[in-house]
Design an enzyme around this catalytic site. Structure first.
Site, PDB file in Angstrom:
ATOM      1  N   VAL A 142       0.985  -1.410  -0.107  1.00 13.95           N
ATOM      2  CA  VAL A 142       0.065   0.215  -0.063  1.00 13.95           C
ATOM      3  C   VAL A 142       0.960   1.168  -0.095  1.00 13.95           C
ATOM      4  O   VAL A 142       0.565   2.273  -0.638  1.00 13.95           O
ATOM      5  CB  VAL A 142      -0.987  -0.147   1.201  1.00 13.95           C
ATOM      6  CG1 VAL A 142      -1.796   1.190   1.270  1.00 13.95           C
ATOM      7  CG2 VAL A 142      -1.873  -1.089   1.003  1.00 13.95           C
ATOM      8  N   TYR A 143       1.766   1.176   0.804  1.00 11.38           N
ATOM      9  CA  TYR A 143       2.962   2.275   0.833  1.00 11.38           C
ATOM     10  C   TYR A 143       3.452   2.676  -0.762  1.00 11.38           C
ATOM     11  O   TYR A 143       3.587   3.852  -1.274  1.00 11.38           O
ATOM     12  CB  TYR A 143       4.095   1.888   1.646  1.00 11.38           C
ATOM     13  CG  TYR A 143       5.304   2.979   1.658  1.00 11.38           C
ATOM     14  CD1 TYR A 143       5.105   4.072   2.388  1.00 11.38           C
ATOM     15  CD2 TYR A 143       6.254   2.504   1.177  1.00 11.38           C
ATOM     16  CE1 TYR A 143       6.366   5.194   2.314  1.00 11.38           C
ATOM     17  CE2 TYR A 143       7.545   3.191   0.997  1.00 11.38           C
ATOM     18  CZ  TYR A 143       7.421   4.596   1.984  1.00 11.38           C
ATOM     19  OH  TYR A 143       8.560   5.476   1.641  1.00 11.38           O
ATOM     20  N   ALA A 144       3.679   1.606  -1.333  1.00  9.43           N
ATOM     21  CA  ALA A 144       4.055   1.401  -2.820  1.00  9.43           C
ATOM     22  C   ALA A 144       3.235   2.074  -3.580  1.00  9.43           C
ATOM     23  O   ALA A 144       3.624   3.042  -4.593  1.00  9.43           O
ATOM     24  CB  ALA A 144       4.614   0.141  -3.120  1.00  9.43           C
ATOM     25  N   ALA A 146       0.751   4.395  -2.805  1.00  8.51           N
ATOM     26  CA  ALA A 146       0.865   5.746  -2.518  1.00  8.51           C
ATOM     27  C   ALA A 146       1.821   6.477  -3.063  1.00  8.51           C
ATOM     28  O   ALA A 146       1.720   7.498  -3.627  1.00  8.51           O
ATOM     29  CB  ALA A 146       0.576   5.872  -1.164  1.00  8.51           C
ATOM     30  N   LYS A 147       2.866   5.831  -3.023  1.00  5.07           N
ATOM     31  CA  LYS A 147       4.174   6.692  -3.480  1.00  5.07           C
ATOM     32  C   LYS A 147       4.166   6.827  -5.011  1.00  5.07           C
ATOM     33  O   LYS A 147       4.686   7.551  -5.849  1.00  5.07           O
ATOM     34  CB  LYS A 147       5.678   5.918  -3.163  1.00  5.07           C
ATOM     35  CG  LYS A 147       5.876   6.158  -1.612  1.00  5.07           C
ATOM     36  CD  LYS A 147       5.864   7.590  -1.427  1.00  5.07           C
ATOM     37  CE  LYS A 147       6.526   7.908  -0.025  1.00  5.07           C
ATOM     38  NZ  LYS A 147       6.311   9.403   0.660  1.00  5.07           N
TER      39      LYS A 147
END
Length: 232
Positions: A142-144, A146-147
């Site tokens: 999920v972090y990926a 968003a980035k």
């Protein structure tokens, strides 16, 4: 750098402190926005600001403009997330990651845009990650995402805001002031054999992009990673 007023979100974090110090040494008036402004270093002012709160963001930008005359540089570093497998990600976690990352970055960009345009231009530097461009790190899905959303917004902003002489770029840094926080396997994958320094490596790149030497660079993703990107 010429006379510069810079806002750095996440400015009291490890990376943010280094970026703030670099901008200050280059002659900028720097304002750090953070949930814990007491940790800020090398800035003209540190403000408590939850970037997920639109009213707080607007108030912070208004204060900067009122007290320092405008905004010429925006560095979006703020990002909340918790490492977890995709099957365990809840709606609440999704909201945290996307509201603190791409949504907050765009919000700050929108707030600063009119002041940059009024002064004849400016620079936005957003922060992405090799977790998105490379993938494959467990628990960072999920972090990926968003980035990568931040990278997409950056590309489109560079086109839409180019006529206003506002340059919009994104960094993918591998840097820390405490190398012990990263496993040795990370360093093993870096051809230059070390982690980046938040001030000299990342902050130095921010100063370059925000200054006259970077005046013809926009819409780009710069990997500040010692060559690790070659393994993508």
């Amino acid at each position: 750098m010429d006379t510069d007023v810079a806002i750095v979100t996440g400015g009291a974090g490890d990376l943010g402190r280094g970026v703030c110090r670099a901008l200050t040494k280059a002659g900028a008036t720097v304002v750090a926005l953070d949930l814990d402004p007491s940790r800020a270093d090398g800035v003209e002012r540190a403000l408590r600001c939850d970037v997920m709160d639109p009213a707080a963001c607007a108030a912070a930008v208004e204060e900067v403009v009122r007290d320092f005359g405008g905004v010429s540089t925006l560095v979006n570093l703020a990002q909340g997330w918790n490492k977890m497998p995709l099957l365990e990600v809840s709606d609440a976690e999704m909201r945290l990651v996307f509201e603190s990352g791409p949504m907050a970055s765009l919000r700050m960009m929108q707030l600063c845009h009119p002041y940059m345009k009024a002064r004849g231009g400016g620079a936005v530097i957003n922060c992405a990650s090799a977790s998105g461009t490379q993938g494959g790190v467990r628990g960072e899905g999920v972090y990926a995402g968003a980035k990568e959303a931040i990278r997409g917004i950056t590309k489109h902003a560079s086109v839409e805001w180019g006529p206003d002489n506002i340059r919009v770029n994104v960094l993918c840094p591998v840097a820390t002031s405490d190398p012990n926080r990263w496993p040795p396997t990370v360093i093993d994958r870096i051809p230059l054999g070390r982690l980046g320094d938040p001030e000299t490596d990342v902050g130095g790149t921010v100063v370059f992009l925000a200054g006259p030497s970077g005046s013809f660079i926009t819409g780009r993703t710069l990997f500040i990673d010692g060559g690790a990107g070659m393994y993508r």
